[in-house]
Design a protein around this motif. Structure first.
Motif, PDB file in Angstrom:
ATOM      1  N   UNK A  21       0.835  -1.206   0.000  1.00  0.00           N
ATOM      2  CA  UNK A  21       0.000   0.000   0.000  1.00  0.00           C
ATOM      3  C   UNK A  21       0.867   1.252   0.000  1.00  0.00           C
ATOM      4  N   UNK A  22       1.947   1.240   0.763  1.00  0.00           N
ATOM      5  CA  UNK A  22       2.854   2.396   0.779  1.00  0.00           C
ATOM      6  C   UNK A  22       3.487   2.590  -0.593  1.00  0.00           C
ATOM      7  N   UNK A  23       3.930   1.509  -1.210  1.00  0.00           N
ATOM      8  CA  UNK A  23       4.524   1.625  -2.543  1.00  0.00           C
ATOM      9  C   UNK A  23       3.498   2.097  -3.572  1.00  0.00           C
ATOM     10  N   UNK A  24       2.255   1.646  -3.428  1.00  0.00           N
ATOM     11  CA  UNK A  24       1.209   2.089  -4.353  1.00  0.00           C
ATOM     12  C   UNK A  24       0.941   3.578  -4.199  1.00  0.00           C
ATOM     13  N   UNK A  25       0.965   4.077  -2.968  1.00  0.00           N
ATOM     14  CA  UNK A  25       0.780   5.517  -2.744  1.00  0.00           C
ATOM     15  C   UNK A  25       1.938   6.290  -3.349  1.00  0.00           C
ATOM     16  N   UNK A  26       3.148   5.807  -3.161  1.00  0.00           N
ATOM     17  CA  UNK A  26       4.314   6.514  -3.698  1.00  0.00           C
ATOM     18  C   UNK A  26       4.324   6.530  -5.224  1.00  0.00           C
ATOM     19  N   UNK A  27       3.766   5.519  -5.837  1.00  0.00           N
ATOM     20  CA  UNK A  27       3.715   5.469  -7.307  1.00  0.00           C
ATOM     21  C   UNK A  27       2.481   6.171  -7.865  1.00  0.00           C
ATOM     22  N   UNK A  28       1.591   6.630  -6.993  1.00  0.00           N
ATOM     23  CA  UNK A  28       0.418   7.361  -7.428  1.00  0.00           C
ATOM     24  C   UNK A  28      -0.766   6.492  -7.817  1.00  0.00           C
ATOM     25  N   UNK A  29      -0.755   5.247  -7.437  1.00  0.00           N
ATOM     26  CA  UNK A  29      -1.870   4.342  -7.742  1.00  0.00           C
ATOM     27  C   UNK A  29      -2.802   4.309  -6.531  1.00  0.00           C
ATOM     28  N   UNK A  30      -3.676   5.302  -6.465  1.00  0.00           N
ATOM     29  CA  UNK A  30      -4.516   5.496  -5.292  1.00  0.00           C
ATOM     30  C   UNK A  30      -5.563   4.400  -5.139  1.00  0.00           C
ATOM     31  N   UNK A  31      -6.095   3.913  -6.243  1.00  0.00           N
ATOM     32  CA  UNK A  31      -7.120   2.879  -6.151  1.00  0.00           C
ATOM     33  C   UNK A  31      -6.537   1.572  -5.608  1.00  0.00           C
ATOM     34  N   UNK A  32      -5.350   1.211  -6.054  1.00  0.00           N
ATOM     35  CA  UNK A  32      -4.665   0.030  -5.514  1.00  0.00           C
ATOM     36  C   UNK A  32      -4.373   0.210  -4.027  1.00  0.00           C
ATOM     37  N   UNK A  33      -3.912   1.411  -3.677  1.00  0.00           N
ATOM     38  CA  UNK A  33      -3.592   1.682  -2.275  1.00  0.00           C
ATOM     39  C   UNK A  33      -4.840   1.585  -1.409  1.00  0.00           C
ATOM     40  N   UNK A  34      -5.958   2.104  -1.904  1.00  0.00           N
ATOM     41  CA  UNK A  34      -7.201   2.034  -1.139  1.00  0.00           C
ATOM     42  C   UNK A  34      -7.632   0.587  -0.945  1.00  0.00           C
ATOM     43  N   UNK A  35      -7.517  -0.221  -1.970  1.00  0.00           N
ATOM     44  CA  UNK A  35      -7.855  -1.636  -1.841  1.00  0.00           C
ATOM     45  C   UNK A  35      -6.950  -2.364  -0.863  1.00  0.00           C
ATOM     46  N   UNK A  36      -5.669  -2.047  -0.889  1.00  0.00           N
ATOM     47  CA  UNK A  36      -4.733  -2.695   0.040  1.00  0.00           C
ATOM     48  C   UNK A  36      -4.967  -2.250   1.477  1.00  0.00           C
ATOM     49  N   UNK A  37      -5.314  -0.991   1.660  1.00  0.00           N
ATOM     50  CA  UNK A  37      -5.634  -0.512   3.015  1.00  0.00           C
ATOM     51  C   UNK A  37      -6.890  -1.211   3.521  1.00  0.00           C
ATOM     52  N   UNK A  38      -7.866  -1.418   2.647  1.00  0.00           N
ATOM     53  CA  UNK A  38      -9.065  -2.158   3.045  1.00  0.00           C
ATOM     54  C   UNK A  38      -8.720  -3.599   3.404  1.00  0.00           C
ATOM     55  N   UNK A  39      -7.794  -4.197   2.669  1.00  0.00           N
ATOM     56  CA  UNK A  39      -7.360  -5.564   2.986  1.00  0.00           C
ATOM     57  C   UNK A  39      -6.670  -5.619   4.343  1.00  0.00           C
ATOM     58  N   UNK A  40      -5.835  -4.631   4.629  1.00  0.00           N
ATOM     59  CA  UNK A  40      -5.163  -4.579   5.936  1.00  0.00           C
ATOM     60  C   UNK A  40      -6.193  -4.408   7.050  1.00  0.00           C
ATOM     61  N   UNK A  41      -7.197  -3.571   6.831  1.00  0.00           N
ATOM     62  CA  UNK A  41      -8.249  -3.382   7.834  1.00  0.00           C
ATOM     63  C   UNK A  41      -9.016  -4.684   8.064  1.00  0.00           C
ATOM     64  N   UNK A  42      -9.263  -5.418   7.009  1.00  0.00           N
ATOM     65  CA  UNK A  42      -9.923  -6.709   7.158  1.00  0.00           C
ATOM     66  C   UNK A  42      -9.079  -7.705   7.932  1.00  0.00           C
ATOM     67  N   UNK A  43      -7.783  -7.712   7.673  1.00  0.00           N
ATOM     68  CA  UNK A  43      -6.883  -8.608   8.410  1.00  0.00           C
ATOM     69  C   UNK A  43      -6.810  -8.227   9.886  1.00  0.00           C
ATOM     70  N   UNK A  44      -6.852  -6.933  10.167  1.00  0.00           N
ATOM     71  CA  UNK A  44      -6.861  -6.488  11.570  1.00  0.00           C
ATOM     72  C   UNK A  44      -8.133  -6.955  12.258  1.00  0.00           C
ATOM     73  N   UNK A  45      -9.260  -6.843  11.569  1.00  0.00           N
ATOM     74  CA  UNK A  45     -10.522  -7.301  12.152  1.00  0.00           C
ATOM     75  C   UNK A  45     -10.500  -8.805  12.413  1.00  0.00           C
ATOM     76  N   UNK A  46      -9.955  -9.566  11.483  1.00  0.00           N
ATOM     77  CA  UNK A  46      -9.845 -11.007  11.681  1.00  0.00           C
ATOM     78  C   UNK A  46      -8.921 -11.315  12.860  1.00  0.00           C
TER      79      UNK A  46
END
Length: 65
Positions: A21-46
């Motif tokens: 997600x950090x690399x996606x933000x640095x490369x300017x791929x915001x949609x990928x970063x948003x999806x990865x942040x959502x995945x991390x949030x899901x893993x935290x919930x699990x």
């Protein structure tokens, strides 16, 4: 044993997803970063759910002697 079986893989996958997600933000791929942040949030919930289902710590393990 529950930590090794469930917690460790969740932490490894979450760490990889957070780094991607950090690399996606640095490369300017915001949609990928948003999806990865959502995945991390899901893993935290699990992870919280697994910790809650594990129950309270055993009495012999909670008091450092």
């Amino acid at each position: 044993m529950l930590v090794v079986r469930y917690g460790l893989p969740l932490m490894v996958i979450g760490g990889v997803a957070a780094a991607l997600a950090v690399f996606a933000v640095l490369r300017g791929r915001w949609l990928w970063a948003l999806g990865l942040v959502a995945a991390v949030a899901g893993l935290v919930a699990i992870g919280y759910a697994v910790d809650a289902l594990a129950g309270p710590p055993r009495p012999e393990c909670s008091d450092p002697c």
